[in-house]
Design a protein around this motif. Structure first.
Motif, PDB file in Angstrom:
ATOM      1  N   ASP A  67       0.824  -1.208   0.000  1.00  0.00           N
ATOM      2  CA  ASP A  67       0.000   0.000   0.000  1.00  0.00           C
ATOM      3  C   ASP A  67       0.858   1.257   0.000  1.00  0.00           C
ATOM      4  N   GLU A  68       2.174   1.085  -0.054  1.00  0.00           N
ATOM      5  CA  GLU A  68       3.089   2.224  -0.017  1.00  0.00           C
ATOM      6  C   GLU A  68       3.503   2.597  -1.431  1.00  0.00           C
ATOM      7  N   VAL A  69       3.019   3.753  -1.864  1.00  0.00           N
ATOM      8  CA  VAL A  69       3.289   4.233  -3.213  1.00  0.00           C
ATOM      9  C   VAL A  69       4.522   5.119  -3.200  1.00  0.00           C
ATOM     10  N   SER A  70       5.373   4.957  -4.206  1.00  0.00           N
ATOM     11  CA  SER A  70       6.545   5.823  -4.335  1.00  0.00           C
ATOM     12  C   SER A  70       6.621   6.344  -5.758  1.00  0.00           C
ATOM     13  N   GLY A  71       7.323   7.446  -5.938  1.00  0.00           N
ATOM     14  CA  GLY A  71       7.447   8.050  -7.259  1.00  0.00           C
ATOM     15  C   GLY A  71       6.784   9.413  -7.290  1.00  0.00           C
ATOM     16  N   SER A  72       6.671   9.959  -8.496  1.00  0.00           N
ATOM     17  CA  SER A  72       6.046  11.265  -8.692  1.00  0.00           C
ATOM     18  C   SER A  72       5.141  11.180  -9.912  1.00  0.00           C
ATOM     19  N   PHE A  73       3.869  11.591  -9.739  1.00  0.00           N
ATOM     20  CA  PHE A  73       2.886  11.421 -10.797  1.00  0.00           C
ATOM     21  C   PHE A  73       2.089  12.714 -10.990  1.00  0.00           C
ATOM     22  N   ASP A  74       1.703  12.941 -12.227  1.00  0.00           N
ATOM     23  CA  ASP A  74       0.872  14.106 -12.534  1.00  0.00           C
ATOM     24  C   ASP A  74      -0.589  13.871 -12.186  1.00  0.00           C
ATOM     25  N   LEU A  75      -1.021  12.623 -12.281  1.00  0.00           N
ATOM     26  CA  LEU A  75      -2.428  12.290 -12.050  1.00  0.00           C
ATOM     27  C   LEU A  75      -2.531  10.892 -11.463  1.00  0.00           C
ATOM     28  N   ALA A  76      -3.369  10.727 -10.432  1.00  0.00           N
ATOM     29  CA  ALA A  76      -3.682   9.402  -9.885  1.00  0.00           C
ATOM     30  C   ALA A  76      -5.178   9.164 -10.036  1.00  0.00           C
ATOM     31  N   VAL A  77      -5.542   7.938 -10.415  1.00  0.00           N
ATOM     32  CA  VAL A  77      -6.940   7.548 -10.556  1.00  0.00           C
ATOM     33  C   VAL A  77      -7.189   6.389  -9.599  1.00  0.00           C
ATOM     34  N   ALA A  78      -8.039   6.620  -8.585  1.00  0.00           N
ATOM     35  CA  ALA A  78      -8.282   5.627  -7.537  1.00  0.00           C
ATOM     36  C   ALA A  78      -9.538   4.829  -7.842  1.00  0.00           C
ATOM     37  N   SER A  79      -9.487   3.528  -7.623  1.00  0.00           N
ATOM     38  CA  SER A  79     -10.670   2.678  -7.747  1.00  0.00           C
ATOM     39  C   SER A  79     -11.645   3.001  -6.617  1.00  0.00           C
ATOM     40  N   PRO A  80     -12.951   2.800  -6.852  1.00  0.00           N
ATOM     41  CA  PRO A  80     -13.946   3.262  -5.864  1.00  0.00           C
ATOM     42  C   PRO A  80     -13.931   2.523  -4.537  1.00  0.00           C
ATOM     43  N   GLY A  81     -13.332   1.337  -4.463  1.00  0.00           N
ATOM     44  CA  GLY A  81     -13.315   0.612  -3.200  1.00  0.00           C
ATOM     45  C   GLY A  81     -12.237   1.059  -2.240  1.00  0.00           C
ATOM     46  N   ILE A  82     -11.466   2.060  -2.616  1.00  0.00           N
ATOM     47  CA  ILE A  82     -10.346   2.512  -1.784  1.00  0.00           C
ATOM     48  C   ILE A  82     -10.750   3.792  -1.060  1.00  0.00           C
ATOM     49  N   PRO A  83     -11.011   3.746   0.249  1.00  0.00           N
ATOM     50  CA  PRO A  83     -11.437   4.944   0.974  1.00  0.00           C
ATOM     51  C   PRO A  83     -10.397   6.058   0.898  1.00  0.00           C
ATOM     52  N   ASP A  84     -10.874   7.307   0.815  1.00  0.00           N
ATOM     53  CA  ASP A  84      -9.936   8.427   0.722  1.00  0.00           C
ATOM     54  C   ASP A  84      -9.233   8.710   2.037  1.00  0.00           C
ATOM     55  N   THR A  85      -9.602   7.979   3.088  1.00  0.00           N
ATOM     56  CA  THR A  85      -8.902   8.101   4.369  1.00  0.00           C
ATOM     57  C   THR A  85      -7.923   6.950   4.604  1.00  0.00           C
ATOM     58  N   SER A  86      -7.827   6.011   3.663  1.00  0.00           N
ATOM     59  CA  SER A  86      -6.973   4.838   3.844  1.00  0.00           C
ATOM     60  C   SER A  86      -5.504   5.197   3.629  1.00  0.00           C
ATOM     61  N   ASP A  87      -4.615   4.392   4.209  1.00  0.00           N
ATOM     62  CA  ASP A  87      -3.179   4.604   4.033  1.00  0.00           C
ATOM     63  C   ASP A  87      -2.796   4.518   2.558  1.00  0.00           C
ATOM     64  N   PHE A  88      -3.435   3.610   1.827  1.00  0.00           N
ATOM     65  CA  PHE A  88      -3.151   3.425   0.403  1.00  0.00           C
ATOM     66  C   PHE A  88      -3.460   4.709  -0.376  1.00  0.00           C
ATOM     67  N   PHE A  89      -4.651   5.256  -0.169  1.00  0.00           N
ATOM     68  CA  PHE A  89      -5.058   6.481  -0.861  1.00  0.00           C
ATOM     69  C   PHE A  89      -4.152   7.646  -0.468  1.00  0.00           C
ATOM     70  N   LEU A  90      -3.899   7.790   0.824  1.00  0.00           N
ATOM     71  CA  LEU A  90      -3.094   8.916   1.301  1.00  0.00           C
ATOM     72  C   LEU A  90      -1.652   8.820   0.811  1.00  0.00           C
ATOM     73  N   SER A  91      -1.138   7.598   0.700  1.00  0.00           N
ATOM     74  CA  SER A  91       0.210   7.419   0.170  1.00  0.00           C
ATOM     75  C   SER A  91       0.264   7.857  -1.292  1.00  0.00           C
ATOM     76  N   ALA A  92      -0.764   7.491  -2.058  1.00  0.00           N
ATOM     77  CA  ALA A  92      -0.822   7.911  -3.462  1.00  0.00           C
ATOM     78  C   ALA A  92      -0.955   9.425  -3.572  1.00  0.00           C
ATOM     79  N   ALA A  93      -1.785  10.005  -2.705  1.00  0.00           N
ATOM     80  CA  ALA A  93      -2.003  11.452  -2.751  1.00  0.00           C
ATOM     81  C   ALA A  93      -0.714  12.226  -2.483  1.00  0.00           C
TER      82      ALA A  93
END
Length: 467
Positions: free
Chosen positions: A68-94
């Motif tokens: 669930d730990e995202v690394s790198g630098s991105f211009d745009l992220a597209v999250a699947s609907p089952g991933i809460p915006d408060t989750s570690d996965f979402f926040l790591s991507a953000a």
């Protein structure tokens, strides 16, 4: 093709390896290298390499599994609907992306013309299907997308000029919208659901309201006024200058724009001018909640230019959708109805109003979302003769039903197969065995459709035994 170029998207990140994530990754990969520099998909901690990841990698997508730990630098992220915006996965991507959006937002940005947005706790699928049906009845090209039918990113690649996207949108999908601007937005109802994802009722309702967020003054929103949350939405929209068609099956709104029942007649009033479109007895879908769905779909069709006569004909010809109060057969004088899509309390309470009180053998249970059961228990005790409780939530539901004295017969069963056998044993000629679980299916099935199909298979097997 009506896909419009929105400029370069740069380095893109996709979260999730389910159907939505795969669809988004494939779409973005098709834009390389002209508009997309790279596509990276993170599947999440529980994901693993397989045939799907190999297929994506063959298209040039970099796939990362097992974290669930995202690394790198991105211009745009597209999250699947089952991933809460408060989750570690979402926040790591953000933390690694300039912007995080959902799939409907991406699809709208790529092809922004002629969208209808339909949301609500219950009734979305029926209303979306019916609105699409009515538009086609009026000679318009239309396709159901979103929570129903194709993911929008699959649909835009084959979209025909002038076609309408009728999008069923969940609170998960709407929570990650920012610019999304449909031509018409529909809000059917807001009752407690998915609170494990949104945490509060206020956050859940706010996500639903995002369907209307970018409507401009003079544009149309169809909003129920039969619950307090929706009435608040309607009032806020009207203060912004949005035209609100007030939707009700509980009364006749005193407004120039309204859709309501007058006796058993479906009436839509626009600008003070009324059209009586059909009688509830003419519909193949039954129950007051389906009258509400029909009124909402009819209002959308009229707004988009479908003739009232075509709307009336389409209302009468529309058949029930699979898994939503779907007739599944009759054996020995007992009717069987598949309502597997009823995954929350409110949808079951509405379904029960479609049957005569005291004639229902109800099958309840499945994955326990921890929903409060007081109103459900009152409704079941008041309208059902027997309740068969099964699955992970079965015992908690059974205890809630037994908390107050009543004539209701409560039966317990471990799984759906045993619950079906128990329901058949209890049912009498002239009664209805109704699968309307009030729970999601994930304790026993991959999804609610798999649960509904097993129910229908069991009915067919029962009918074959009696031949």
């Amino acid at each position: 093709m009506t896909v419009s170029s929105q400029g370069r998207l740069g380095d893109a990140l996709v979260l999730g390896l389910g159907r939505t994530g795969e669809s988004v990754a494939r779409y973005l990969a098709s834009l390389m290298p002209e508009r997309v520099s790279s596509v990276t998909l993170y599947g999440g901690a529980s994901s693993a390499p397989g045939e799907k990841t190999r297929g994506l990698e063959a298209l040039g997508v970099t796939v990362v599994c097992g974290t669930d730990e995202v690394s790198g630098s991105f211009d745009l992220a597209v999250a699947s609907p089952g991933i809460p915006d408060t989750s570690d996965f979402f926040l790591s991507a953000a933390s690694c992306a300039a912007e995080v959006i959902g799939e409907p937002e991406l699809a709208w940005r790529e092809s922004p013309e002629r969208w209808v947005a339909i949301t609500g706790t219950n009734g979305k699928t029926t209303t979306t299907s019916l609105a699409t049906h009515l538009l086609r009845e009026g000679g318009l090209a239309a396709e159901s997308v979103g929570n129903i039918g194709l993911p929008p990113t699959d649909a835009i690649s084959r979209r025909e000029p002038g076609s309408w996207f009728v999008a069923e949108l969940s609170s998960f999908q709407l929570a990650t919208t920012r610019l999304f601007h449909p031509r018409v937005a529909v809000l059917l109802n807001v009752t407690p659901d998915h609170l494990e994802w949104h945490h509060t009722m206020e956050a859940y309702a706010a996500a639903k309201e995002r369907a209307l967020a970018n409507l401009a003054p003079g544009e149309l929103a169809v909003v129920s006024v039969d619950d307090a949350w929706c009435r608040g939405v309607a009032e806020r929209a009207e203060r912004r200058g949005i035209v609100v068609c007030r939707l009700s099956v509980a009364g006749e709104p005193d407004s120039a724009d309204a859709a309501f029942l007058r006796g058993d007649a479906l009436v839509v009033r626009r600008g003070g001018v009324e059209r009586e479109l059909a009688r509830t007895s003419e519909l193949k879908i039954f129950g007051r909640h389906n009258a509400e769905n029909a009124l909402a779909a009819a209002t959308v069709a009229l707004e988009l230019g479908v003739d009232a006569a075509d709307v009336s004909r389409g209302l009468a010809s529309f058949s029930p959708i699979e898994h939503r109060i779907e007739p599944a057969g009759e054996v020995g004088g007992v009717r069987f109805v598949n309502d597997s899509k009823a995954t929350n309390v409110d949808s079951v309470e509405k379904a029960l109003t479609a049957f005569d009180a005291g004639t229902v053998v109800l099958m309840l249970g499945g994955h326990d979302k921890g929903t409060e059961l007081g109103t459900l228990a009152d409704s079941v005790r008041g309208r059902c003769r027997v309740a068969v409780c099964f699955g992970e939530a079965g015992e908690r539901i059974a205890r809630a039903l037994e908390a107050e004295p009543s004539d209701l017969v409560v039966v317990r069963a471990p799984h759906l197969r045993e619950a079906f056998s128990a329901a058949v044993a209890q049912a009498r000629s002239g009664e209805t065995v109704l699968l309307s679980p009030a729970c999601s299916s994930f304790d026993e099935f991959a999804n609610m459709a798999e649960r509904g199909r097993l129910f229908k298979d069991l009915v067919r097997d029962l009918a074959a035994e009696g031949e």
